[in-house]
Design a protein around this motif. Structure first.
Motif, short mmCIF file in Angstrom:
data_model
loop_
_atom_site.label_atom_id
_atom_site.label_comp_id
_atom_site.label_asym_id
_atom_site.label_seq_id
_atom_site.Cartn_x
_atom_site.Cartn_y
_atom_site.Cartn_z
N LEU A 192 0.84 -1.20 0.00
CA LEU A 192 0.00 0.00 0.00
C LEU A 192 0.87 1.25 0.00
O LEU A 192 1.70 1.43 0.89
CB LEU A 192 -0.91 0.01 1.23
N HIS A 193 0.66 2.10 -1.01
CA HIS A 193 1.39 3.36 -1.11
C HIS A 193 0.42 4.53 -1.26
O HIS A 193 -0.63 4.40 -1.90
CB HIS A 193 2.36 3.35 -2.29
N MET A 194 0.80 5.63 -0.68
CA MET A 194 0.04 6.88 -0.78
C MET A 194 0.72 7.79 -1.80
O MET A 194 1.94 7.97 -1.78
CB MET A 194 0.01 7.58 0.58
N ASP B 2 0.90 11.40 -2.42
CA ASP B 2 0.63 12.57 -1.58
C ASP B 2 0.63 13.84 -2.44
O ASP B 2 1.64 14.52 -2.58
CB ASP B 2 1.70 12.64 -0.49
N PRO C 23 -2.40 9.99 6.60
CA PRO C 23 -3.10 8.81 7.11
C PRO C 23 -2.86 8.60 8.60
O PRO C 23 -1.85 9.04 9.15
CB PRO C 23 -2.50 7.66 6.30
N PHE D 277 -10.33 3.47 3.47
CA PHE D 277 -10.18 4.65 2.61
C PHE D 277 -11.46 5.46 2.74
O PHE D 277 -12.54 5.00 2.36
CB PHE D 277 -9.96 4.23 1.16
N HIS E 249 -5.42 13.29 -2.38
CA HIS E 249 -4.50 12.16 -2.41
C HIS E 249 -5.09 10.99 -3.19
O HIS E 249 -6.31 10.85 -3.33
CB HIS E 249 -4.19 11.68 -0.99
N TYR F 170 -4.25 6.51 -3.70
CA TYR F 170 -3.61 5.38 -3.03
C TYR F 170 -3.52 4.20 -3.99
O TYR F 170 -4.42 3.99 -4.81
CB TYR F 170 -4.40 4.98 -1.78
N CYS G 234 -6.89 5.97 5.54
CA CYS G 234 -6.36 6.79 4.45
C CYS G 234 -7.41 7.83 4.06
O CYS G 234 -8.52 7.47 3.64
CB CYS G 234 -6.03 5.91 3.25
N TRP H 82 -2.93 0.01 -4.18
CA TRP H 82 -2.87 -1.30 -3.54
C TRP H 82 -2.37 -2.31 -4.57
O TRP H 82 -2.91 -2.39 -5.68
CB TRP H 82 -4.25 -1.72 -3.03
#
Length: 261
Positions: A10-12, A14, A220, A173, A19, A21, A214, A23
């Motif tokens: 999992l990355h955001m 930014d 987050p 989310f 934002h 995200y 998130c 997966w």
């Protein structure tokens, strides 16, 4: 735009406003929201820097119709023929460009904030995008590797706002239904079409078992997430508190007005 790892898969992304995200699973990628129009090249570059290809994207989940979340959805959906676009059925006509979004019900303190946020958004309307699957409350979305996302109808910010809860990794989310200020405080999102309904939706999400939350705006929650959501929900009243004004680095959405998305 910064890329922040929240979990190995999992990355955001930014962005200054709105934002997104990512997966990752063995059978493809899932992107939650797309930020403003024109963000697709940055999203693609970030995905590739993480070792994936944009053609690995299989699912695009849209939390709602506002342009800082669905703004680049048309460009992202054009990355490949195997991408399924998901959104709640109440916001789907707005996302497809078939209807305008309703205007938010603004408190007096929100009006200057609303104008300030809109001044930072390019006056470029998002391109309409198809919605392949219209979601209802409780629908399940397979993300691969045995992980499912549960679609939760959380109206109030928009009629079709939707949260995505991953029970197994305990990730939530929220879109713009909940936000986090620069001081770290968890707050109700602003610019809601139905403020009372928005509070109900906040409280529903606060009852979930979560480890990572998130937000569409704000950093987050990665520690004591369930406890902090419940504490924030306990402070809400049926009337929006003026004290939430000015505590938001990037308010929970620029909202929409008739003719905009």
């Amino acid at each position: 735009m910064r890329v922040i790892e929240l979990l190995p898969r999992l990355h955001m992304f930014d962005f200054p406003i709105g934002h997104a995200y990512l997966w990752a699973s063995a059978d493809g990628l899932t992107l939650i929201d797309t930020s403003l129009p024109g963000s697709a090249p940055e999203l693609a570059a970030a995905i590739e820097e993480l070792g994936h290809r944009r053609s690995d994207l299989r699912r695009l989940l849209l939390t709602h119709s506002h342009q800082d979340h669905a703004g680049s959805a048309a460009d992202v959906a054009a990355w490949g023929d195997d991408i399924t676009v998901y959104a709640h059925r109440a916001d789907a006509p707005v996302i497809r460009g078939e209807a305008p979004g309703p205007a938010p019900e603004l408190a007096d303190w929100e009006r200057p904030l609303f104008d300030q946020v809109h001044s930072r958004i390019p006056p470029v309307p998002p391109a309409p995008v198809r919605v392949d699957r219209e979601l209802d409350d409780g629908d399940l979305i397979e993300l691969g590797d045995g992980v499912r996302a549960v679609a939760l109808a959380v109206p109030g910010h928009t009629p079709g706002s939707i949260a995505f809860h991953l029970p197994e990794p305990r990730v939530l989310f929220t879109g713009d239904t909940i936000a986090r200020g620069p001081d770290g405080e968890v707050i109700l999102g602003v610019f809601n079409v139905d403020p009372v309904q928005a509070i109900t939706s906040f409280r529903r999400q606060a009852r979930l078992d979560t480890e990572i939350v998130c937000f569409g705006h704000g950093q987050p929650l990665t520690e004591n997430a369930s406890t902090r959501l419940r504490a924030a929900a306990g402070l809400l009243s049926s009337v929006r508190a003026r004290s939430t004004a000015g505590r938001h680095d990037a308010p929970a959405s620029p909202g929409s007005s008739p003719g905009t998305r």
